[in-house]
Write a protein that holds these residues in place. Sequence first.
Motif, PDB file in Angstrom:
ATOM      1  N   SER A 167     -43.659  45.457 -21.197  1.00  8.57           N
ATOM      2  CA  SER A 167     -42.401  45.999 -20.699  1.00  8.57           C
ATOM      3  C   SER A 167     -41.399  46.050 -21.832  1.00  8.57           C
ATOM      4  CB  SER A 167     -41.849  45.115 -19.565  1.00  8.57           C
ATOM      5  OG  SER A 167     -41.358  43.883 -20.090  1.00  8.57           O
ATOM      6  N   LEU A 168     -40.206  46.505 -21.534  1.00 11.55           N
ATOM      7  CA  LEU A 168     -39.131  46.482 -22.522  1.00 11.55           C
ATOM      8  C   LEU A 168     -38.887  45.074 -23.057  1.00 11.55           C
ATOM      9  CD1 LEU A 168     -36.549  48.916 -20.876  1.00 11.55           C
ATOM     10  CD2 LEU A 168     -37.469  49.125 -23.192  1.00 11.55           C
ATOM     11  N   TRP A 169     -39.223  44.062 -22.264  1.00 11.03           N
ATOM     12  CA  TRP A 169     -38.980  42.678 -22.637  1.00 11.03           C
ATOM     13  C   TRP A 169     -40.202  41.967 -23.192  1.00 11.03           C
ATOM     14  CZ3 TRP A 169     -35.380  39.950 -18.546  1.00 11.03           C
ATOM     15  CH2 TRP A 169     -34.083  40.521 -18.632  1.00 11.03           C
ATOM     16  N   THR A 170     -41.364  42.543 -23.059  1.00 11.57           N
ATOM     17  CA  THR A 170     -42.599  41.886 -23.483  1.00 11.57           C
ATOM     18  C   THR A 170     -43.433  42.879 -24.282  1.00 11.57           C
ATOM     19  OG1 THR A 170     -42.570  40.507 -21.488  1.00 11.57           O
ATOM     20  CG2 THR A 170     -44.627  40.591 -22.722  1.00 11.57           C
ATOM     21  N   LEU A 221     -41.333  45.534 -14.813  1.00 11.43           N
ATOM     22  CA  LEU A 221     -39.946  45.203 -14.481  1.00 11.43           C
ATOM     23  C   LEU A 221     -39.633  43.742 -14.769  1.00 11.43           C
ATOM     24  CD1 LEU A 221     -39.636  47.142 -11.093  1.00 11.43           C
ATOM     25  CD2 LEU A 221     -39.233  47.953 -13.424  1.00 11.43           C
ATOM     26  N   SER A 222     -40.508  43.097 -15.529  1.00 11.82           N
ATOM     27  CA  SER A 222     -40.325  41.686 -15.878  1.00 11.82           C
ATOM     28  C   SER A 222     -40.006  40.844 -14.641  1.00 11.82           C
ATOM     29  CB  SER A 222     -39.231  41.511 -16.938  1.00 11.82           C
ATOM     30  OG  SER A 222     -39.325  40.255 -17.558  1.00 11.82           O
ATOM     31  N   ARG A 223     -40.906  40.951 -13.654  1.00  7.33           N
ATOM     32  CA  ARG A 223     -40.800  40.206 -12.398  1.00  7.33           C
ATOM     33  C   ARG A 223     -39.478  40.463 -11.676  1.00  7.33           C
ATOM     34  NH1 ARG A 223     -43.600  37.988 -16.112  1.00  7.33           N
ATOM     35  NH2 ARG A 223     -45.682  37.263 -15.644  1.00  7.33           N
ATOM     36  N   GLY A 224     -39.048  41.721 -11.737  1.00 10.60           N
ATOM     37  CA  GLY A 224     -37.857  42.134 -10.993  1.00 10.60           C
ATOM     38  C   GLY A 224     -36.557  42.047 -11.757  1.00 10.60           C
TER      39      GLY A 224
END
Length: 324
Positions: free
Chosen positions: A176-179, A203-206
């Motif tokens: 994701s954008l974060w991972t 969605l990085s778990r919402g």
Amino acid sequence: MKRQLGTNGPLVSAVGLGCMGMSGVYGQSNEADAIATIKRALELGHNFLDTADFYHAGHNEMLIGEAISGIRKQAFLSVKTGMMMSPSGYSRVNGRPDYIHNAVMNSLQRLKTDYIDLYTLARVDPTVPIEESVGAMADLVAKGIVRHLGLSEVSATTIRKAARIHPITAVQTEYSLWTRDIEAETLPTIRELGIGLVAYSPLSRGFLSGTIKKPEDIEDHRRFMPRFQGENFYKNLELVDRIKILANKKGCTPSQLAIAWVLAQGNDIITIPGTKRIKYLEENIAAANIQLTWEELQSINAIIPPNMVAGERYPEKFMSMLNK
């Protein structure tokens, strides 16, 4: 929208459905709503349904089995195995051949089917050579019980070892954008070998949906995840605000922007955002129609560069199981 899963793999929906949350992982769920959501996904042609035999001790598979009864051919079933569950959570990994052979038969019974489209080893068992685990899975392909093989959260070295035993159709990992750690070695390796990527938690778990505004909004196991705790929470909330601004400019929701970003990273990638409600399913599916320009992708990378998120994605115990 369909995409080919790997160089020689099947065509599946670019946006699939992660079903884990339908079995009480993210708070209470309503079985009737969950079944209706699965049926709606198939009705819209989004056939990739992702589950695991350890999601709520098989409950998730039984739920899917009920939902696809009579319409099995419309679904592409992705099933993970190899995790042992205890009352306190996932206790250990089990990649022994005998365990895999027994697990697949139980999955078939719960899913009410005689074959699984994609069978994935959820984590690598450090006590069992990957060649043995994949060899056991290859036996299932030879018997016609399984059609394609996958691996999850594995290192580039392990992927190469596994691929020498049997063709690997897909690697499933968080992206994701974060991972974005897979961009260094995993993504180049699977592209070299013609393996598709199944990106979970886009969605990085919402968190990237923009609906979580304070720690009290979380009433499930995410409270124990580093990114949702203490100062990390508030630092990450600032990043979400940046995503909201970008989404407003694009005329979409933050969730749709995050999903569209993942899909824009390559045509060999599909993603499986999880939901248990038709409303969010349809919102997620619509993200497949959002085209991000090169300029927009550059802007996103500048505003939210890699490794900017605060905190690990799992507690230490579960981080130790990754990239094996």
